[in-house]
Design a protein around this motif. Structure first.
Motif, mmCIF file in Angstrom:
data_model
loop_
_atom_site.group_PDB
_atom_site.id
_atom_site.type_symbol
_atom_site.label_atom_id
_atom_site.label_comp_id
_atom_site.label_asym_id
_atom_site.label_seq_id
_atom_site.Cartn_x
_atom_site.Cartn_y
_atom_site.Cartn_z
ATOM 1 N N LEU A 174 0.854 -1.186 0.000
ATOM 2 C CA LEU A 174 0.000 0.000 0.000
ATOM 3 C C LEU A 174 0.891 1.237 0.000
ATOM 4 N N GLY A 175 0.489 2.234 -0.760
ATOM 5 C CA GLY A 175 1.274 3.459 -0.829
ATOM 6 C C GLY A 175 0.399 4.683 -0.925
ATOM 7 N N GLN A 176 1.025 5.813 -1.112
ATOM 8 C CA GLN A 176 0.319 7.085 -1.194
ATOM 9 C C GLN A 176 0.932 7.914 -2.311
ATOM 10 N N PHE A 199 3.894 31.760 -4.701
ATOM 11 C CA PHE A 199 3.194 30.684 -5.399
ATOM 12 C C PHE A 199 4.004 29.388 -5.292
ATOM 13 N N THR A 200 3.254 28.280 -5.382
ATOM 14 C CA THR A 200 3.865 26.965 -5.586
ATOM 15 C C THR A 200 3.194 26.345 -6.800
ATOM 16 N N ILE A 201 4.009 25.963 -7.775
ATOM 17 C CA ILE A 201 3.505 25.378 -9.010
ATOM 18 C C ILE A 201 3.994 23.940 -9.093
ATOM 19 N N ALA A 202 3.069 23.015 -9.326
ATOM 20 C CA ALA A 202 3.406 21.593 -9.410
ATOM 21 C C ALA A 202 3.002 21.051 -10.772
ATOM 22 N N ASP A 203 3.939 20.378 -11.400
ATOM 23 C CA ASP A 203 3.666 19.685 -12.660
ATOM 24 C C ASP A 203 3.282 18.246 -12.320
ATOM 25 N N LEU A 204 2.008 17.871 -12.557
ATOM 26 C CA LEU A 204 1.498 16.556 -12.188
ATOM 27 C C LEU A 204 1.591 15.548 -13.329
ATOM 28 N N SER A 205 2.332 15.867 -14.379
ATOM 29 C CA SER A 205 2.483 14.899 -15.464
ATOM 30 C C SER A 205 3.291 13.685 -15.007
ATOM 31 N N THR A 206 4.051 13.839 -13.927
ATOM 32 C CA THR A 206 4.724 12.728 -13.253
ATOM 33 C C THR A 206 4.514 12.888 -11.754
ATOM 34 N N VAL A 207 4.139 11.802 -11.086
ATOM 35 C CA VAL A 207 3.946 11.844 -9.637
ATOM 36 C C VAL A 207 4.787 10.744 -8.995
ATOM 37 N N TRP A 208 4.917 10.852 -7.690
ATOM 38 C CA TRP A 208 5.576 9.802 -6.911
ATOM 39 C C TRP A 208 4.523 8.989 -6.181
ATOM 40 N N VAL A 209 4.811 7.717 -5.992
ATOM 41 C CA VAL A 209 4.039 6.866 -5.094
ATOM 42 C C VAL A 209 5.025 6.330 -4.057
ATOM 43 N N VAL A 210 4.774 6.633 -2.799
ATOM 44 C CA VAL A 210 5.681 6.239 -1.713
ATOM 45 C C VAL A 210 5.059 5.071 -0.960
ATOM 46 N N PRO A 253 4.350 7.973 -14.485
ATOM 47 C CA PRO A 253 3.803 8.935 -15.454
ATOM 48 C C PRO A 253 2.304 9.128 -15.227
ATOM 49 N N ASN A 254 1.861 10.388 -15.307
ATOM 50 C CA ASN A 254 0.471 10.728 -14.987
ATOM 51 C C ASN A 254 -0.025 11.802 -15.953
ATOM 52 N N PHE A 255 0.081 11.487 -17.249
ATOM 53 C CA PHE A 255 -0.243 12.498 -18.252
ATOM 54 C C PHE A 255 -1.717 12.890 -18.214
ATOM 55 N N SER A 256 -2.586 11.974 -17.786
ATOM 56 C CA SER A 256 -4.015 12.298 -17.693
ATOM 57 C C SER A 256 -4.329 13.179 -16.492
ATOM 58 N N GLY A 257 -3.414 13.214 -15.513
ATOM 59 C CA GLY A 257 -3.640 14.020 -14.318
ATOM 60 C C GLY A 257 -4.635 13.425 -13.352
ATOM 61 N N GLU A 258 -4.997 12.147 -13.542
ATOM 62 C CA GLU A 258 -6.011 11.533 -12.670
ATOM 63 C C GLU A 258 -5.441 11.158 -11.300
ATOM 64 N N LEU A 259 -4.171 10.866 -11.235
ATOM 65 C CA LEU A 259 -3.561 10.576 -9.934
ATOM 66 C C LEU A 259 -3.315 11.885 -9.195
ATOM 67 N N LYS A 260 -3.910 11.989 -8.026
ATOM 68 C CA LYS A 260 -3.792 13.202 -7.216
ATOM 69 C C LYS A 260 -2.963 12.919 -5.961
ATOM 70 N N PRO A 261 -2.160 13.874 -5.531
ATOM 71 C CA PRO A 261 -1.395 13.685 -4.293
ATOM 72 C C PRO A 261 -2.301 13.329 -3.120
ATOM 73 N N ASN A 262 -1.801 12.416 -2.285
ATOM 74 C CA ASN A 262 -2.475 11.901 -1.086
ATOM 75 C C ASN A 262 -3.509 10.833 -1.392
ATOM 76 N N MET A 263 -3.672 10.409 -2.652
ATOM 77 C CA MET A 263 -4.534 9.269 -2.958
ATOM 78 C C MET A 263 -3.918 7.985 -2.407
ATOM 79 N N LEU A 264 -4.779 7.052 -1.990
ATOM 80 C CA LEU A 264 -4.323 5.718 -1.596
ATOM 81 C C LEU A 264 -4.030 4.914 -2.856
ATOM 82 N N ALA A 265 -2.911 4.218 -2.878
ATOM 83 C CA ALA A 265 -2.498 3.456 -4.057
ATOM 84 C C ALA A 265 -2.168 2.019 -3.669
ATOM 85 N N HIS A 266 -2.606 1.085 -4.509
ATOM 86 C CA HIS A 266 -2.232 -0.322 -4.373
ATOM 87 C C HIS A 266 -1.113 -0.598 -5.371
#
Length: 423
Positions: A120-122, A253-264, A318-331
């Motif tokens: 499980l990750g985030q 300002f803080t600008i975040a490019d969500l085309s790539t995200v991390w899963v920890v 890679p998250n080109f669709s932008g559907e993965l959002k920070p703090n989501m639960l990930a399997h």
């Protein structure tokens, strides 16, 4: 009393083994075409395969092949049974008994071990794609171009303009420096100079070279410092409003490019041997059933968490669709494989006995012997063998518990006779 004490202790040690004797006796007692007319119990079978020898109870160094008296003290020698291996004695069965017990063996083989780890990750921001825009000097906000969080901006888009008296003073010094040559003589027209120290200060304030060149060329002072977006992304922090006074180094300002995200993910300590950089991973989230993303292990953090005994591992996704959002639960499923080949056996061949790990090795001609091994990785019904076996050795995968009980029974008789001989 001493003899009774040792007999009682030995019987307790083999108590578990004796539970198998009725079943083994039934197998042995069954009639078959190749079996001899006289049947034997497991106890009789064990005794038959113990080689008799005779020792002196007072002088254990006196050992003879036949009954008699001790030449030192004259005491009668006591029968002592020995085996080829007193710790792991050899068990020998006839062909018919082997068939009735359903004994099967397989060869120890070499191969690669593969494992799929489920964690499980985030979801988190890719910090390499996060930009913080801060003020380089004090001033007032004017001409605010982006008014709220959540808006998407492009690289080079105007975010705001900052009025700063310090900026005005720096421009005047800059124009003055541009009109002087190296001798300090003031020239009529400003000349571009890359070595003017005040130009470097204006660069520190965030003024691009194109604006500096325009100021030097026209001799006109600009009243506001333009602040541009340094990258494409989403405004995730917006801390300013129009006409607000800002101190130096204020986070605007803080600008975040969500085309790539991390899963920890947190990897348990016992699974770390399977984790390394570059491994492929599959990520799913409850928000989008049936959809998955491909990722890769990007970084292993240097320190374990002392409480959970786990290590944080970072995956780049890679998250080109932008559907993965920070703090989501990930399997997360990570596919891992050992590059080097290892010795491995079926997991059912391994007998766990307290602190010992044992397999029954088939020696051929109905002979079997327990062998202690050291096991390693476990996956997919296979167990890695670190030591104790060689490639092409044959290990028993069916009926091994009965054979282990028989071997333990023989070892117990060995200990009983040894104790009796010493006391």
């Amino acid at each position: 009393m001493i003899m009774e004490k040792y007999v009682a202790e030995s019987v307790m040690r083999v108590g578990r083994i004796l539970l198998w004797l009725p079943l083994l006796s039934v197998f042995v007692a069954c009639d078959h075409a190749d079996a001899p007319a006289k049947t034997e119990t497991a106890l009789e079978h064990a005794r038959k395969h113990l080689d008799p020898s005779y020792v002196c109870p007072m002088h254990p160094q006196i050992v003879k092949d036949s009954p008699g008296n001790c030449p030192i003290c004259g005491m009668q020698l006591v029968e002592k049974k020995q085996t080829i291996d007193s710790i792991n004695p050899t068990v020998e069965l006839d062909h018919g008994t082997v068939q009735k017990l359903g004994v099967r063996s397989v060869a120890v083989r070499k191969g690669r071990m593969a494992k799929t780890i489920r964690l499980l990750g985030q979801v988190a921001y890719d910090e390499k794609n996060v930009a913080e825009i801060r003020t380089s000097t004090y001033g007032w906000v004017e001409n605010l171009g982006v008014r709220s969080e959540g808006l998407q901006v492009k690289r080079g888009q105007l975010l705001l303009e900052l009025y700063s008296p310090e900026y005005l003073d720096a421009q005047q010094e800059f124009l003055k420096a541009q009109k002087q040559d190296k001798s300090g003589i003031t020239k009529k027209y400003a000349q571009r100079s890359e070595s003017v120290p005040i130009r470097d200060y204006l660069r520190y304030l965030g003024i691009p070279d194109s604006s500096l060149n325009e100021i030097a060329r026209t001799g006109q002072i600009k009243h506001r410092i333009p602040v541009y977006a340094p990258q494409f992304g989403i405004i995730v922090r917006h801390n300013v409003h129009k006409h607000q006074f800002l101190e130096e180094d204020f986070l605007m300002f803080t600008i975040a490019d969500l085309s790539t995200v991390w899963v920890v993910v947190d990897v348990p300590e016992y699974q770390l041997q399977w984790i390394r950089r570059g491994l492929k991973a599959t990520i799913t989230v409850p928000s989008f059933p049936g959809k998955s993303w491909d990722g890769r292990v990007d970084y292993l953090y240097p320190e374990l968490d002392a409480g959970s005994r786990s290590l944080k591992v970072r995956l780049s996704v890679p998250n080109f669709s932008g559907e993965l959002k920070p703090n989501m639960l990930a399997h997360v499923r990570i596919a891992s494989q050992f590059d080097a080949e290892v010795l491995k056996i079926p997991s059912e061949a391994l007998i766990m006995s307290g602190e010992r790990e044992v397999v029954i090795v088939a020696l051929g001609d109905g002979k079997f012997r327990p062998v202690e091994v050291v096991s390693g990785l476990r996956e997919g019904g296979d167990v890695q063998i670190i030591s104790g076996l060689n490639e092409n050795d044959r290990v028993v995968v069916s009926g091994q518990f009965l054979l282990d009980s028989e071997a333990n029974l023989q070892a117990s008789f060995k200990r009983i006779n040894a104790d009796y001989a010493q006391h």
